[in-house]
Design an enzyme around this catalytic site. Sequence first.
Site, PDB file in Angstrom:
ATOM      1  N   LYS A  51     -41.191 -71.569 117.512  1.00 23.28           N
ATOM      2  CA  LYS A  51     -41.980 -72.784 117.702  1.00 23.28           C
ATOM      3  C   LYS A  51     -41.039 -73.971 117.846  1.00 23.28           C
ATOM      4  O   LYS A  51     -40.053 -74.074 117.109  1.00 23.28           O
ATOM      5  CB  LYS A  51     -42.913 -72.973 116.504  1.00 23.28           C
ATOM      6  CG  LYS A  51     -43.823 -74.201 116.556  1.00 23.28           C
ATOM      7  CD  LYS A  51     -44.700 -74.235 115.303  1.00 23.28           C
ATOM      8  CE  LYS A  51     -45.673 -75.396 115.307  1.00 23.28           C
ATOM      9  NZ  LYS A  51     -46.560 -75.383 114.125  1.00 23.28           N
ATOM     10  N   SER A 128     -51.348 -75.329 114.576  1.00 22.97           N
ATOM     11  CA  SER A 128     -50.553 -75.912 115.642  1.00 22.97           C
ATOM     12  C   SER A 128     -49.593 -74.944 116.313  1.00 22.97           C
ATOM     13  O   SER A 128     -49.018 -75.258 117.359  1.00 22.97           O
ATOM     14  CB  SER A 128     -49.747 -77.102 115.091  1.00 22.97           C
ATOM     15  OG  SER A 128     -48.822 -76.671 114.104  1.00 22.97           O
ATOM     16  N   SER A 152     -51.486 -74.010 110.171  1.00 26.46           N
ATOM     17  CA  SER A 152     -50.953 -73.944 111.531  1.00 26.46           C
ATOM     18  C   SER A 152     -50.481 -72.573 111.979  1.00 26.46           C
ATOM     19  O   SER A 152     -50.359 -72.320 113.174  1.00 26.46           O
ATOM     20  CB  SER A 152     -49.798 -74.942 111.692  1.00 26.46           C
ATOM     21  OG  SER A 152     -50.292 -76.263 111.735  1.00 26.46           O
TER      22      SER A 152
END
Length: 413
Positions: A51, A128, A152
């Site tokens: 990420k 997220s 997330s």
Amino acid sequence: MTSLAHGSDVVAAARAAPDVFLQVTSVRAEQDGERAATYGGPLAGVPYAVKDVFDLAGTRTSGASRFFDGRPVARQDAEAVRRIAAAGGVCIGKTTLSELAYSGLGVNDRFGTPTLQRDGVDHIVGGSSSGSAAAVQAGIVPVALGSDTSGSARIPAAWTGIFGFRPSLGRYPDEGMLPLAPTLDTVGILAADAATLLTTDAVLAADPREPGAAGPTTFVLPHDEYLESCDSAVLERFHATIDRLRSYGVRFERRRVESLDITRSIHAQHLAIVEEEALAAYGRHFERNPELFGAPVRRRLERARTRARERSAEPLRQAMPALRAQYRRELGDAILVSPPVEIDAPTLEQVRSSPEAEDALNARALRLTMALSYLDSPSAVMPAHTASLQLSATSGEDHRVLTAVAHFDTLIP
């Protein structure tokens, strides 16, 4: 666990998914593969994605935000990345996310919004850590690094039908990870299967213990009122999955865990810790140049600024130690089993229908994961039968959660 037998194919698959990968690191992948072939390791040759909140040497950490367009290239890997690399992992690239990791939906109009098609309609994958979950769900990589502040890693794991894990605070190193709300931020894992999840946890935590037998673990279901905001379809699948586990001999007891109720009540009355800490990090930049941020982040920062005039996160911050102690007394050595998200993945059209709709969906997406974050509850999401389950324990009992995941994974195909 998938190894990098055909490295060029994996890199090509990543390049073919621009809404998932912000950067494809083909040179890094080649170097990692050569090192893994020489030195081995528990993740030797396993491709993984990162990420884009983690530093990766030679790349710019963007947070999927225009705000970081001028950020310099990272000189070294984040510590979590370094540990996976040292274990033989092969980094394929960096994945997209909700801007600044500040949303549970995973929508990012500038940097890419991964979606899954169901019946010809695009559904969001959640955030997220949207890109990391999408990369695993698509089979490009078997594991990816995410982050988890309020859900997330767990939300996109649930909506894509993969495994996701939020550890206890401090279990994994967070050096070199962009913060959103340091009080609650953790590194998270997205994985295609239980074995890969457990191996990656052992690498990141420097904890080589194998999961033991489930033994006489008590599994607790939350009381009905705690789940009353769930959509009926979510509850139907959850109860069907619990019934299936019961048929395999798993025993559940229903228990009122009041610390969860109190946490949600205090959160509703006061400024959220995430709001306060995100405003502290980005508020002055927002006031000077709001165009540095996308519309959803601008709305959240403006809301936090307005609420901060009358409310504070301090009551919740002060209550957390006592609430965590109460949670430990109430749950003990048991595992809490709950739905991870109270709604199914919305369509992209639903999210984009209006700012009000997007914000309401975001609030609902986070409802069941956020309270567990406040309580520092290690929580794993896993696919099981017709639903995804969230298995949670008290702070520090990560190994107990992962043992339960391994146990459930052997029971339900």
